[in-house]
Design a protein around this motif. Structure first.
Motif, PDB file in Angstrom:
ATOM      1  N   ALA A 114      -1.016   0.902-101.383  1.00  0.00           N
ATOM      2  CA  ALA A 114      -0.409   1.615-100.264  1.00  0.00           C
ATOM      3  C   ALA A 114      -0.666   3.109-100.446  1.00  0.00           C
ATOM      4  O   ALA A 114      -0.796   3.587-101.569  1.00  0.00           O
ATOM      5  N   PRO A 115      -0.733   3.845 -99.353  1.00  0.00           N
ATOM      6  CA  PRO A 115      -0.902   5.302 -99.467  1.00  0.00           C
ATOM      7  C   PRO A 115       0.233   5.925-100.276  1.00  0.00           C
ATOM      8  O   PRO A 115       1.379   5.486-100.204  1.00  0.00           O
ATOM      9  N   LEU A 116      -0.103   6.937-101.048  1.00  0.00           N
ATOM     10  CA  LEU A 116       0.893   7.622-101.869  1.00  0.00           C
ATOM     11  C   LEU A 116       1.666   8.624-101.016  1.00  0.00           C
ATOM     12  O   LEU A 116       1.063   9.472-100.358  1.00  0.00           O
ATOM     13  N   PRO A 117       3.008   8.563-101.034  1.00  0.00           N
ATOM     14  CA  PRO A 117       3.788   9.515-100.244  1.00  0.00           C
ATOM     15  C   PRO A 117       3.711  10.939-100.797  1.00  0.00           C
ATOM     16  O   PRO A 117       3.809  11.900-100.064  1.00  0.00           O
ATOM     17  N   ASP A 118       3.543  11.056-102.118  1.00  0.00           N
ATOM     18  CA  ASP A 118       3.301  12.366-102.723  1.00  0.00           C
ATOM     19  C   ASP A 118       2.185  12.198-103.762  1.00  0.00           C
ATOM     20  O   ASP A 118       1.875  11.098-104.163  1.00  0.00           O
TER      21      ASP A 118
END
Length: 88
Positions: free
Chosen positions: A16-20
């Motif tokens: 999943a894309p990293l939020p930070d």
């Protein structure tokens, strides 16, 4: 008598894309999806200490690209198993 037990393979978790970007570091393999849908993949060459910007050595041979946190991109770290499969 010794009985050989083959090692279990880890199943790849969906990425999943990293939020930070705090867990990113130099030499990580990543995929960067731009806001208009283009995807770049490559290796992080340099990353700022505050993780707000990094340089990506692109896998497509297009050189290095600077990626900024404020550029509306999503970054996904590529798992080791996916890297080994891509190299084969």
């Amino acid at each position: 008598m010794y009985r050989h037990k083959p090692a279990r393979r880890r199943q790849a978790l969906p990425q999943a894309p990293l939020p930070d970007w705090s867990r990113l570091s130099r030499n990580d393999q990543v995929e960067v999806q731009m806001h208009h849908g283009t995807v770049m993949s490559g290796t992080i060459d340099m990353i700022a200490a505050n993780r707000s910007v990094f340089w990506l050595i692109r896998n497509d041979g297009a050189g290095r690209t600077m990626v900024c946190y404020g550029d509306a991109v999503s970054v996904t770290k590529v798992a080791t198993a996916q890297r080994e499969h891509a190299a084969a």
